[in-house]
Design a protein around this motif. Structure first.
Motif, PDB file in Angstrom:
ATOM      1  N   ARG A  79      37.678  25.369  57.481  1.00 55.25           N
ATOM      2  CA  ARG A  79      38.705  26.118  58.221  1.00 55.25           C
ATOM      3  C   ARG A  79      38.027  26.909  59.339  1.00 55.25           C
ATOM      4  O   ARG A  79      37.068  27.657  59.081  1.00 55.25           O
ATOM      5  N   LEU A  80      38.543  26.763  60.553  1.00 54.23           N
ATOM      6  CA  LEU A  80      38.000  27.538  61.671  1.00 54.23           C
ATOM      7  C   LEU A  80      38.120  29.035  61.365  1.00 54.23           C
ATOM      8  O   LEU A  80      37.237  29.827  61.706  1.00 54.23           O
ATOM      9  N   ALA A  81      39.207  29.400  60.673  1.00 58.19           N
ATOM     10  CA  ALA A  81      39.406  30.809  60.316  1.00 58.19           C
ATOM     11  C   ALA A  81      38.246  31.340  59.477  1.00 58.19           C
ATOM     12  O   ALA A  81      37.796  32.480  59.673  1.00 58.19           O
ATOM     13  N   ASP A  82      37.743  30.528  58.534  1.00 54.58           N
ATOM     14  CA  ASP A  82      36.630  30.975  57.676  1.00 54.58           C
ATOM     15  C   ASP A  82      35.404  31.308  58.527  1.00 54.58           C
ATOM     16  O   ASP A  82      34.714  32.304  58.285  1.00 54.58           O
ATOM     17  N   ILE A  83      35.134  30.456  59.506  1.00 54.69           N
ATOM     18  CA  ILE A  83      33.952  30.660  60.353  1.00 54.69           C
ATOM     19  C   ILE A  83      34.132  31.905  61.232  1.00 54.69           C
ATOM     20  O   ILE A  83      33.235  32.746  61.335  1.00 54.69           O
TER      21      ILE A  83
ATOM     22  N   VAL B  90      34.829  32.983  71.675  1.00 56.49           N
ATOM     23  CA  VAL B  90      36.050  33.754  71.421  1.00 56.49           C
ATOM     24  C   VAL B  90      36.241  34.721  72.593  1.00 56.49           C
ATOM     25  O   VAL B  90      35.309  35.438  72.973  1.00 56.49           O
ATOM     26  N   SER B  91      37.444  34.700  73.197  1.00 56.73           N
ATOM     27  CA  SER B  91      37.627  35.355  74.493  1.00 56.73           C
ATOM     28  C   SER B  91      38.970  36.051  74.599  1.00 56.73           C
ATOM     29  O   SER B  91      39.872  35.826  73.798  1.00 56.73           O
TER      30      SER B  91
ATOM     31  N   LEU C  88      33.540  37.193  71.711  1.00 60.98           N
ATOM     32  CA  LEU C  88      33.954  38.443  71.062  1.00 60.98           C
ATOM     33  C   LEU C  88      33.763  38.347  69.547  1.00 60.98           C
ATOM     34  O   LEU C  88      34.719  38.355  68.771  1.00 60.98           O
ATOM     35  N   MET C  89      32.515  38.271  69.144  1.00 56.39           N
ATOM     36  CA  MET C  89      32.140  38.118  67.741  1.00 56.39           C
ATOM     37  C   MET C  89      31.209  39.257  67.362  1.00 56.39           C
ATOM     38  O   MET C  89      30.292  39.601  68.107  1.00 56.39           O
TER      39      MET C  89
ATOM     40  N   GLN D 183      34.127  35.163  59.180  1.00 54.59           N
ATOM     41  CA  GLN D 183      32.804  35.526  58.695  1.00 54.59           C
ATOM     42  C   GLN D 183      31.936  36.088  59.827  1.00 54.59           C
ATOM     43  O   GLN D 183      31.117  36.976  59.603  1.00 54.59           O
ATOM     44  N   ALA D 184      32.153  35.553  61.046  1.00 52.70           N
ATOM     45  CA  ALA D 184      31.375  36.052  62.189  1.00 52.70           C
ATOM     46  C   ALA D 184      31.958  37.364  62.713  1.00 52.70           C
ATOM     47  O   ALA D 184      31.318  38.044  63.517  1.00 52.70           O
ATOM     48  N   GLY D 185      33.167  37.724  62.294  1.00 50.49           N
ATOM     49  CA  GLY D 185      33.771  39.005  62.673  1.00 50.49           C
ATOM     50  C   GLY D 185      34.389  38.959  64.066  1.00 50.49           C
ATOM     51  O   GLY D 185      33.675  38.914  65.062  1.00 50.49           O
ATOM     52  N   ILE D 186      35.726  38.980  64.100  1.00 48.98           N
ATOM     53  CA  ILE D 186      36.417  38.890  65.390  1.00 48.98           C
ATOM     54  C   ILE D 186      36.564  40.289  65.968  1.00 48.98           C
ATOM     55  O   ILE D 186      37.101  41.187  65.320  1.00 48.98           O
ATOM     56  N   LYS D 187      36.097  40.477  67.189  1.00 49.17           N
ATOM     57  CA  LYS D 187      36.188  41.787  67.835  1.00 49.17           C
ATOM     58  C   LYS D 187      37.598  42.016  68.377  1.00 49.17           C
ATOM     59  O   LYS D 187      38.310  41.060  68.695  1.00 49.17           O
TER      60      LYS D 187
END
Lengths: 249, 415
Positions: B177-181, B264-265, B120-121, B184-188
């Protein structure tokens, strides 16, 4: 090629039978406990082929039988369980018969290359020698540097990786290896997964194992030339995990 | 194996007495020991009494306090436990840091490493190590503990790697930071879990893969990292290099090694290693009672725990003033107290905590101890954390032997 491989496998199997017979005839004649009850497979054709003992318990025939079953169990540990992990993964445990039974069933369900006729003797052996009442032996101690393991790679130590033809390697894999290690080298029966395995980064260890064989794997020195073994290595090193699995979905 | 050196229980008493006297590491008390050994042996007649006496000394002479060798649990795959000497310092040296994996360390240099970000990116991507190195780097100390640390202390016994005290270590981790990645990829919308898979292949298609997930909230925590370095060095392969997840305060099964893919799921990762293993019942169940799947929760935060690092287990200490030292940690929050006692007294005394309290790190402690008389002592510590949780005397039994945190106890001989 295929014929000589088959002959090789038959010979390995024959040597196993001879070894078991020797172990059986040379076994110590000491009293052994009868195997604990479990719900494993009924006696197989091989078991039935041996005459059931008519002697009262404690006779030398019973001793022979018990020693034979112990030899079968030890061989299973060395030849089958050790395909994926060393013996100490098993022998460091101290468990009840019910726990041993559950562990064997779990490992079989996970693809352990343990023949059905070996399951009962292995269970009896483990329950007898590694019970929850037995003390734990002190563990081994070692520096990291002294441990011989393919998993431990020394950074900064360049290794020369011989380069072959991966398309030829792919064909050789399908003809010689896929039967045991699976079509995609992700493991089969009895061969374990080869993708990403540490040995692929150690060409000397790889070539030695392919040539000479190990445990249930026959040596391929008379089947594959050194150049063909390198072709295989080249193809194996190109396989990618987890892509190889996720792309199947 | 090196363990042979310690396998002395079946040797005869006179040989043991000789070794007792020869133990060079114990120069301090050597003469007294010889006297003591001779006196004990000389004063006893009868085989049984001799054996009993022998056992009461068993182990006290052959432990070198500086033995930094790892404890070998299994050689293939490598499962190595840290010796107590590894815990003397604030950071655990890499070559003494415990090693744990299910399928063994993979070959990591077969192709250029890529971390795939998918699911979900908004903008799924593949990141090279060079690209990861261009993200802002964070360095933090954090403690890593295997969920099975202390498994051998549970009764009834439990199958699994026979860890005692040393499946734990404290290192400085550097990474992104995992959050940065993820940001940046955009969480749906709808994303709730971050699934992860490493490069280590299971041996058979029937063997479950080590497929794991952590909740999105935890993935976005500012101290959740994708580590590239450990104690300032490139992350060693045995510790998950080139990339592993670091989740300070959370149990080690979440710190996925050899990270190759992030998905991401909506849901947790499927499969044995997320849905069956690494779970604990909401309330402890007695041995033999099978928990219902719905009653089991994935392990997240560690529990409160302490370890005595000095004196070493089964060591000989002088009558007089001694310092007991150790480490203590918890999951969420921080350690606020460590208390000390022995089997010869009933009161607990507070130890002095050293340094700053810090979530995810361990805290060193020390306490003065002046034994009143010679003899065998069992020294004990227990920690308390900022949520008021106290180490129990015995951890309630659980099916897989996870998260033992009973009082830490060390036997020593005061002479």
């Amino acid at each position: 090629m295929k014929a000589s491989r088959t002959v090789g496998i038959i010979m390995i199997g024959f040597m196993g039978v001879v070894a078991a017979a020797i172990l059986r005839s040379h076994s110590n004649r000491r009293p052994t406990a009868s195997p604990p009850e479990g719900s494993f497979q009924q006696p197989t054709a091989t078991d039935r082929a041996r005459p059931a003992s008519q002697q009262p318990s404690g006779s030398s025939d019973d001793d022979d039988e018990a020693a034979y079953l112990e030899a079968v169990a030890r061989r299973s540990l060395q030849e089958n369980c050790s395909i994926c992990h060393d013996d100490s993964m098993v022998t460091q445990q101290r468990l009840t018969p019910a726990q041993w039974k559950a562990e064997i069933e779990k490992m079989v369900s996970w693809g352990a290359a343990l023949p059905v006729e070996a399951q009962r003797p292995l269970f009896a052996y483990l329950a007898r020698h590694f019970s929850d009442q037995d003390p734990l032996p002190p563990p081994g101690r070692s520096t990291l540097r002294a441990i011989k393991s393919l998993e431990r790679s020394d950074p900064g130590v360049p290794r020369t990786i011989p380069s072959g033809d991966s398309r030829r390697g792919e064909r050789l894999y399908a003809a010689n290896c896929a039967n045991c290690h699976g079509a995609k080298a992700m493991g089969g029966d009895p061969g374990p997964s080869l993708v990403n395995k540490a040995i692929l980064a150690h060409p000397d260890a790889y070539l030695n194992q392919v040539s000479k064989g190990l445990r249930r794997m026959p040596g391929f020195q008379n089947v594959l030339t050194a150049a063909q073994q390198v072709d295989l290595l080249t193809w194996l090193r190109e396989q990618r995990y987890p892509e190889i699995v996720s792309s199947q979905k | 194996m090196a363990g042979q050196a310690a396998r002395q229980s079946d040797r005869d008493t006179s040989e043991r007495a000789g070794e007792f006297a020869r133990a060079g590491e114990w120069e301090l008390n050597r003469r007294r020991l010889i006297r003591l050994a001779c006196a004990s042996l000389g004063g006893i007649s009868g085989g049984m009494a001799l054996i009993a006496n022998n056992q009461s000394f068993a182990g006290f002479e052959h432990h070198s306090p500086d033995d930094t060798r790892l404890i070998v649990r299994t050689e293939r795959p490598l499962n190595l436990e840290s010796p107590t000497a590894a815990f003397d310092s604030w950071l655990t040296p890499i070559d003494q840091f415990f090693v744990r994996s299910h399928f063994g360390a993979p070959a990591v240099d077969l192709h250029p490493w890529e971390l795939e970000i998918d699911g979900l990116m908004e903008r799924p991507r593949k990141l090279s190590l060079a690209e990861l190195n261009r993200y802002s780097q964070v360095t933090l100390p954090a403690l890593l503990q295997c969920s099975g640390n202390g498994r051998t202390l549970f009764r009834p016994r439990i199958p699994g790697i026979g860890w005692e005290r040393g499946a734990v270590g404290h290192a400085e981790w550097t990474g992104v930071r995992l959050a940065d990645i993820l940001n940046q990829a955009g969480i749906k919308p709808g994303a709730a879990h971050v699934q992860m898979i490493g490069a280590d292949t299971p041996p058979s298609p029937k063997t479950p893969a080590f497929f794991r997930s952590i909740p999105l909230d935890q993935a976005l925590a500012p101290d959740t990292l994708i580590a590239l370095r450990m104690n300032g060095e490139p992350l060693p392969v045995l510790h998950g290099g080139p990339l592993r997840l670091v989740v300070p305060g959370w149990v080690g099964d979440n710190w996925l090694k050899w990270l190759r893919m992030i998905i991401v799921s909506v849901d947790e990762a499927p499969g044995f290693y997320m849905q069956t293993a690494y779970r604990l019942p909401k309330t402890p169940l007695p041995p033999g009672v099978k928990p219902k799947p719905a009653e089991l929760l994935p392990m997240t935060w560690m529990n409160v725990k302490s370890l005595i690092t000095w004196p070493r287990a089964e060591s000989i200490v002088p009558l007089g003033r001694n310092e007991v030292r150790g480490i203590a940690w918890t999951g969420q929050g921080h350690v606020t107290a460590v208390d000390f006692t022995t089997d010869r007294e009933s009161l607990w005394r507070p130890a002095k905590l050293i340094g700053e309290a810090r979530q995810g790190s361990w805290r060193q402690f020390r306490v003065d101890w002046q034994p009143a008389a010679p003899g065998r002592y069992q020294i004990r510590v227990r920690a308390t954390d900022s949520h008021g949780r106290v180490q129990p005397e015995i951890t309630p039994w659980n099916l897989s032997g996870y998260l033992w945190n009973g009082y830490d106890q060390v036997a020593c001989l005061v002479v």
